[in-house]
Design a protein around this motif. Sequence first.
Motif, PDB file in Angstrom:
ATOM      1  N   GLN A 290       0.842  -1.190   0.000  1.00  0.00           N
ATOM      2  CA  GLN A 290       0.000   0.000   0.000  1.00  0.00           C
ATOM      3  C   GLN A 290       0.880   1.243   0.000  1.00  0.00           C
ATOM      4  OE1 GLN A 290      -3.446   0.097  -0.049  1.00  0.00           O
ATOM      5  NE2 GLN A 290      -3.239   2.311  -0.275  1.00  0.00           N
ATOM      6  N   THR A 312      -2.785   0.314  -4.534  1.00  0.00           N
ATOM      7  CA  THR A 312      -3.519  -0.402  -3.495  1.00  0.00           C
ATOM      8  C   THR A 312      -2.860  -1.753  -3.255  1.00  0.00           C
ATOM      9  OG1 THR A 312      -5.588   0.689  -4.095  1.00  0.00           O
ATOM     10  CG2 THR A 312      -5.770  -1.368  -2.865  1.00  0.00           C
ATOM     11  N   GLY A 323      -9.327  -0.419  -1.559  1.00  0.00           N
ATOM     12  CA  GLY A 323      -9.482   1.019  -1.430  1.00  0.00           C
ATOM     13  C   GLY A 323     -10.944   1.394  -1.533  1.00  0.00           C
ATOM     14  N   THR A 335     -12.157  11.053  -2.353  1.00  0.00           N
ATOM     15  CA  THR A 335     -11.498  10.550  -1.144  1.00  0.00           C
ATOM     16  C   THR A 335     -11.145   9.087  -1.331  1.00  0.00           C
ATOM     17  OG1 THR A 335     -13.518   9.774  -0.016  1.00  0.00           O
ATOM     18  CG2 THR A 335     -12.897  12.090   0.287  1.00  0.00           C
ATOM     19  N   TYR A 336     -10.078   8.678  -0.654  1.00  0.00           N
ATOM     20  CA  TYR A 336      -9.613   7.284  -0.697  1.00  0.00           C
ATOM     21  C   TYR A 336      -9.203   6.878   0.710  1.00  0.00           C
ATOM     22  CZ  TYR A 336      -6.531   3.281  -1.722  1.00  0.00           C
ATOM     23  OH  TYR A 336      -5.926   2.040  -1.750  1.00  0.00           O
ATOM     24  N   ASN A 337      -9.667   5.709   1.138  1.00  0.00           N
ATOM     25  CA  ASN A 337      -9.249   5.141   2.419  1.00  0.00           C
ATOM     26  C   ASN A 337      -9.174   3.621   2.278  1.00  0.00           C
ATOM     27  OD1 ASN A 337      -9.379   7.438   4.600  1.00  0.00           O
ATOM     28  ND2 ASN A 337     -11.220   7.691   3.352  1.00  0.00           N
ATOM     29  N   THR A 338      -8.195   3.028   2.926  1.00  0.00           N
ATOM     30  CA  THR A 338      -8.097   1.578   2.886  1.00  0.00           C
ATOM     31  C   THR A 338      -9.126   0.962   3.840  1.00  0.00           C
ATOM     32  OG1 THR A 338      -6.377   1.601   4.599  1.00  0.00           O
ATOM     33  CG2 THR A 338      -5.649   1.551   2.304  1.00  0.00           C
ATOM     34  N   THR A 408       1.360   1.479   6.748  1.00  0.00           N
ATOM     35  CA  THR A 408       1.344   2.167   8.043  1.00  0.00           C
ATOM     36  C   THR A 408       2.700   2.144   8.745  1.00  0.00           C
ATOM     37  OG1 THR A 408       0.581   0.126   9.132  1.00  0.00           O
ATOM     38  CG2 THR A 408      -1.106   1.682   8.391  1.00  0.00           C
ATOM     39  N   SER A 447       0.292  10.486   3.731  1.00  0.00           N
ATOM     40  CA  SER A 447      -0.325   9.255   4.200  1.00  0.00           C
ATOM     41  C   SER A 447      -0.372   8.256   3.054  1.00  0.00           C
ATOM     42  CB  SER A 447      -1.746   9.522   4.702  1.00  0.00           C
ATOM     43  OG  SER A 447      -2.441   8.308   4.903  1.00  0.00           O
ATOM     44  N   VAL A 449      -2.426   5.566   3.306  1.00  0.00           N
ATOM     45  CA  VAL A 449      -3.695   4.850   3.426  1.00  0.00           C
ATOM     46  C   VAL A 449      -4.915   5.734   3.196  1.00  0.00           C
ATOM     47  CG1 VAL A 449      -2.716   3.115   4.974  1.00  0.00           C
ATOM     48  CG2 VAL A 449      -3.778   5.167   5.935  1.00  0.00           C
ATOM     49  N   SER A 450      -4.714   7.033   3.033  1.00  0.00           N
ATOM     50  CA  SER A 450      -5.853   7.918   2.809  1.00  0.00           C
ATOM     51  C   SER A 450      -5.421   9.106   1.952  1.00  0.00           C
ATOM     52  CB  SER A 450      -6.444   8.417   4.127  1.00  0.00           C
ATOM     53  OG  SER A 450      -5.511   9.226   4.819  1.00  0.00           O
ATOM     54  N   GLU A 452      -7.276  12.864   0.128  1.00  0.00           N
ATOM     55  CA  GLU A 452      -8.362  13.742  -0.304  1.00  0.00           C
ATOM     56  C   GLU A 452      -7.802  14.668  -1.378  1.00  0.00           C
ATOM     57  OE1 GLU A 452     -10.061  15.868   2.931  1.00  0.00           O
ATOM     58  OE2 GLU A 452     -10.607  14.088   4.071  1.00  0.00           O
TER      59      GLU A 452
END
Length: 458
Positions: A290, A312, A323, A335-338, A408, A447, A449-450, A452
């Motif tokens: 990631q 991803t 994602g 927006t993107y978040n795992t 992370t 980041s 993992v996220s 915007e």
Amino acid sequence: MKFTLLMLLSSALILSGCRDTASTSLNAAAAVTEPETAIDSTAPVSFWVATDTHYLDKALEDGGQAFQTYVTGGDGKMLPYSDELTEALVYDVEQKKPEFLILSGDLTNNGEASSHKELAAKLHRIEAMGTSVYVIPGNHDINNPWARSFDGDKQVVADHINVEDFLATYEDFGYHEALSRDADSLSYVVKAAPGLWLLMIDSAQYAHNEEYNFPQTDGRILPSTLSWMDENVKLAAQEHASIITVMHHNLLSHTSMAVSGFKLNNSQETMKTLRKDGLNLVLSGHIHMQDIRRDPAEDSIDPAMPVYDIATSAMAVNPHQYGAMTFDPVSRAFTYNTAAVDVEGWAQAKDITDPHLLNFKSYAEDTFAGESYEKAMTRLKDSTFTEAQKQSMAEVMSKLNVKYFAGTAADSLDEIQAMPGYKLWESMEGGFMSGYIRSMAEHSEQSNVSLEMVLTTQ
């Protein structure tokens, strides 16, 4: 040379991302026009991307010695639970109902015909729930001479598919809905939601796989496909749509290590096309970890339009995540978040008693960490470090690798760098593993993992 480097990368540390025949489709033809339904063109939409599912038909493995040897000698894919992971993804779609699901290549383990067939059946179930599915192939999926089944202590050559088979199997997952299909690849463009188009780009090379007797792992976008992309951007401009570009291989480098085969061979030419066309977001996979990169970097004085490449992590590899994205057609905010696939929730809902599935998060992490530890110990076997020092170094490798693949690592860097084993890695001069440790421990302001951002409008 590229193949040798990639195989070294795979055997050393579980960082082996997934490692051309022309399409029969004609340029610029709308495939199927479906009746319009009442859709709120101003409502935000949610959608997902999953990559590197590496699905393996359960009928192809018996859990015997050959399969166990293959799994433990591999690159961290959770193949014994491949079917269950995919079923859990179907369950997640049913529960959360994203508007559409993108699968960006390496759909199958090694392009086995029955794996493609079984995966497509699951995708039909997803579409029956009201979630559209859009797929592209990866380097594992087509003309793959490494397709195998496992019988006792033997690997047995299995049937694989060609380009025509791929189109026939996945025609309902993007190809029939396409506004235009590239004449020279399996690329297509589709209106995925009001104000949002997807450029689904086939970056894999598979025309010579059978001649080479192994799947070609590096990727590129054909010059004719880049021109075809230009044409479709002009079409999108007529509707002032935003575009997300999807490909299997990476547009940008996601590691500081000098390894080839992950980033597009013609990434510079592709970047020029993206900037010329005002395309500022790419979704990719292939490298299995990631990571989010931007060019130019946040602190750069380069005036060029920032372009993001979100790699991803592999669905088949811990932490088995996808994602989850949103797009607002009014503001063009993205927006993107795992999100980790809910294997435990699926297992409970289906009354499954397998303790590994009921406690999948800890089981999967422990398995991945253990494999990382053992690979580090193997690489350190002939070093001059004491046994206690090797164990300390392997513990660092294990902990850091888990965090790194999840995106992370930055959250635990201070703790990991304070470990005695980390200082021992730093004391090594040269060597692949010490370089890999250093690359994982690099600080990042962004980041992984996220994200915007605002998508450009054509």
